[in-house]
Design a protein around this motif. Structure first.
Motif, PDB file in Angstrom:
ATOM      1  N   SER A 135       0.835  -1.201   0.000  1.00 34.34           N
ATOM      2  CA  SER A 135       0.000   0.000   0.000  1.00 34.34           C
ATOM      3  C   SER A 135       0.882   1.268   0.000  1.00 34.34           C
ATOM      4  CB  SER A 135      -0.987   0.014   1.160  1.00 34.34           C
ATOM      5  OG  SER A 135      -0.313   0.067   2.397  1.00 34.34           O
ATOM      6  N   LYS A 136       2.017   1.202   0.760  1.00 34.81           N
ATOM      7  CA  LYS A 136       2.937   2.349   0.724  1.00 34.81           C
ATOM      8  C   LYS A 136       3.509   2.528  -0.670  1.00 34.81           C
ATOM      9  CE  LYS A 136       4.591   2.564   5.492  1.00 34.81           C
ATOM     10  NZ  LYS A 136       5.755   2.422   6.382  1.00 34.81           N
ATOM     11  N   TYR A 137       3.840   1.372  -1.305  1.00 37.41           N
ATOM     12  CA  TYR A 137       4.379   1.437  -2.664  1.00 37.41           C
ATOM     13  C   TYR A 137       3.363   2.057  -3.608  1.00 37.41           C
ATOM     14  CZ  TYR A 137       5.957  -0.038  -7.262  1.00 37.41           C
ATOM     15  OH  TYR A 137       6.321  -0.051  -8.572  1.00 37.41           O
ATOM     16  N   GLU A 138       2.095   1.587  -3.476  1.00 38.78           N
ATOM     17  CA  GLU A 138       1.052   2.146  -4.338  1.00 38.78           C
ATOM     18  C   GLU A 138       0.885   3.642  -4.082  1.00 38.78           C
ATOM     19  OE1 GLU A 138      -2.519  -0.154  -3.872  1.00 38.78           O
ATOM     20  OE2 GLU A 138      -1.570  -1.963  -4.683  1.00 38.78           O
ATOM     21  N   GLU A 139       0.921   4.035  -2.795  1.00 36.09           N
ATOM     22  CA  GLU A 139       0.815   5.458  -2.465  1.00 36.09           C
ATOM     23  C   GLU A 139       1.988   6.216  -3.070  1.00 36.09           C
ATOM     24  OE1 GLU A 139       0.437   6.485   1.717  1.00 36.09           O
ATOM     25  OE2 GLU A 139      -1.060   4.910   1.979  1.00 36.09           O
ATOM     26  N   MET A 140       3.173   5.603  -2.904  1.00 35.75           N
ATOM     27  CA  MET A 140       4.378   6.267  -3.418  1.00 35.75           C
ATOM     28  C   MET A 140       4.320   6.319  -4.950  1.00 35.75           C
ATOM     29  SD  MET A 140       6.004   7.289  -0.958  1.00 35.75           S
ATOM     30  CE  MET A 140       7.711   7.430  -0.703  1.00 35.75           C
ATOM     31  N   ALA A 141       3.840   5.226  -5.566  1.00 39.95           N
ATOM     32  CA  ALA A 141       3.737   5.209  -7.025  1.00 39.95           C
ATOM     33  C   ALA A 141       2.757   6.280  -7.458  1.00 39.95           C
ATOM     34  CB  ALA A 141       3.304   3.828  -7.514  1.00 39.95           C
ATOM     35  N   GLN A 142       1.645   6.427  -6.726  1.00 33.22           N
ATOM     36  CA  GLN A 142       0.677   7.468  -7.066  1.00 33.22           C
ATOM     37  C   GLN A 142       1.301   8.842  -6.872  1.00 33.22           C
ATOM     38  OE1 GLN A 142      -2.768   6.746  -4.668  1.00 33.22           O
ATOM     39  NE2 GLN A 142      -3.528   5.105  -6.000  1.00 33.22           N
ATOM     40  N   LYS A 143       2.018   9.009  -5.743  1.00 39.70           N
ATOM     41  CA  LYS A 143       2.676  10.296  -5.495  1.00 39.70           C
ATOM     42  C   LYS A 143       3.721  10.560  -6.584  1.00 39.70           C
ATOM     43  CE  LYS A 143       2.226  10.655  -0.483  1.00 39.70           C
ATOM     44  NZ  LYS A 143       2.942  10.647   0.781  1.00 39.70           N
ATOM     45  N   TYR A 144       4.470   9.477  -6.929  1.00 38.68           N
ATOM     46  CA  TYR A 144       5.489   9.619  -7.976  1.00 38.68           C
ATOM     47  C   TYR A 144       4.838  10.026  -9.284  1.00 38.68           C
ATOM     48  CZ  TYR A 144       9.063   8.355 -11.378  1.00 38.68           C
ATOM     49  OH  TYR A 144       9.935   8.376 -12.420  1.00 38.68           O
ATOM     50  N   ASN A 145       3.751   9.288  -9.627  1.00 39.72           N
ATOM     51  CA  ASN A 145       3.044   9.623 -10.869  1.00 39.72           C
ATOM     52  C   ASN A 145       2.522  11.063 -10.803  1.00 39.72           C
ATOM     53  OD1 ASN A 145       3.536   7.180 -12.081  1.00 39.72           O
ATOM     54  ND2 ASN A 145       1.612   6.263 -11.391  1.00 39.72           N
ATOM     55  N   LYS A 146       2.000  11.463  -9.630  1.00 36.16           N
ATOM     56  CA  LYS A 146       1.477  12.817  -9.484  1.00 36.16           C
ATOM     57  C   LYS A 146       2.623  13.834  -9.594  1.00 36.16           C
ATOM     58  CE  LYS A 146      -1.422  15.583  -6.558  1.00 36.16           C
ATOM     59  NZ  LYS A 146      -2.054  15.748  -5.297  1.00 36.16           N
ATOM     60  N   VAL A 147       3.723  13.513  -8.916  1.00 37.34           N
ATOM     61  CA  VAL A 147       4.875  14.414  -8.961  1.00 37.34           C
ATOM     62  C   VAL A 147       5.411  14.437 -10.383  1.00 37.34           C
ATOM     63  CG1 VAL A 147       7.274  14.692  -8.169  1.00 37.34           C
ATOM     64  CG2 VAL A 147       5.479  14.202  -6.537  1.00 37.34           C
ATOM     65  N   GLN A 148       5.442  13.293 -11.045  1.00 40.24           N
ATOM     66  CA  GLN A 148       5.913  13.214 -12.439  1.00 40.24           C
ATOM     67  C   GLN A 148       5.018  14.091 -13.306  1.00 40.24           C
ATOM     68  OE1 GLN A 148       8.612  11.543 -13.005  1.00 40.24           O
ATOM     69  NE2 GLN A 148       8.726  11.298 -15.175  1.00 40.24           N
ATOM     70  N   LYS A 149       3.715  13.969 -13.076  1.00 39.86           N
ATOM     71  CA  LYS A 149       2.782  14.764 -13.856  1.00 39.86           C
ATOM     72  C   LYS A 149       2.986  16.248 -13.562  1.00 39.86           C
ATOM     73  CE  LYS A 149      -1.822  13.392 -15.009  1.00 39.86           C
ATOM     74  NZ  LYS A 149      -3.120  13.086 -14.529  1.00 39.86           N
ATOM     75  N   ASP A 150       3.135  16.562 -12.281  1.00 39.65           N
ATOM     76  CA  ASP A 150       3.362  17.958 -11.897  1.00 39.65           C
ATOM     77  C   ASP A 150       4.662  18.464 -12.533  1.00 39.65           C
ATOM     78  OD1 ASP A 150       1.051  18.073 -10.421  1.00 39.65           O
ATOM     79  OD2 ASP A 150       2.019  17.766  -8.466  1.00 39.65           O
TER      80      ASP A 150
END
Length: 161
Positions: A135-150
Motif C-alpha cells: 500500500s505504501k508502494y502504491e501510495e508512493m507510485a501514485q505520489k510519484y506519478n502525481k509528482v511526475q505529472k506535476d
C-alpha cells in the motif's frame, strides 16, 4: 461143623467189619463230597471274585492310560503356556516400545504444531507487513506519478515561458 460155624462166624465178623468199613467209607465219601461241593462253591466264588478283580484291574489300567495321557497333555499345555508367556512378554515389551515411540512422536508433533503456530503468526505478520509495504508502494507510485505529472506540467509551463 464147628469149623463151618467158626468159618461162618469169621465170615460174619468179616461181613460186619466190611459193613462197618463200608459205612465208614460211605461217611468219608459223603464228607469228601460235601468238602468237594464246598470247594467247588469256593472255586466259583473265587472265580467270580477273580473276574471282578480282573475287570477292576482293566478299569484301573484304562484310568492309568487316561491319566498318563492327561499328564502328557498337561506337559504339552505347560510347554504351550511357557511359550505363550514368553510371546506375551515379548508383545508387552514391543507394546511398551511402541507406546514410548508414540509418546515421542506425539511430543514432536506437539512441538511441530507449536512451531507451525509461531510460523503462521510470523507469516501473517509478514503478509501484513507486505500489505503495508504494497500500500505504501502504491501510495508512493501514485505520489510519484502525481509528482511526475506535476513535473511534466511544470516543464511544459517552463517550456512555454
Amino acid at each position: 461143623m464147628d469149623r463151618i460155624k467158626e468159618k461162618m462166624n469169621q465170615l460174619r465178623l468179616e461181613a460186619d467189619e466190611a459193613a462197618t468199613q463200608n459205612e465208614e467209607l460211605k461217611a468219608k465219601i459223603k464228607a469228601l463230597e460235601q468238602d468237594n461241593l464246598a470247594k467247588e462253591q469256593e472255586i466259583t466264588s473265587l472265580s467270580h471274585k477273580n473276574n471282578v478283580l480282573e475287570s477292576e484291574v482293566e478299569n484301573l489300567e484304562n484310568k492309568n492310560k487316561d491319566l498318563k495321557a492327561s499328564a502328557d497333555q498337561g506337559a504339552n499345555h505347560s510347554t504351550e503356556v511357557e511359550t505363550l508367556t514368553r510371546r506375551n512378554q515379548l508383545l508387552e515389551e514391543e507394546a511398551e516400545e511402541a507406546d514410548k515411540n508414540l509418546r515421542e512422536v506425539n511430543e514432536r508433533l506437539r512441538q511441530t504444531d507449536v512451531k507451525a503456530g509461531h510460523l503462521e503468526r510470523k507469516v501473517q505478520a509478514l503478509e501484513a507487513e507486505r500489505d503495508q509495504w504494497e500500500s505504501k508502494y502504491e501510495e508512493m507510485a501514485q505520489k510519484y506519478n502525481k509528482v511526475q505529472k506535476d513535473l511534466e506540467e511544470l516543464m511544459a509551463q517552463i517550456g512555454d515561458i
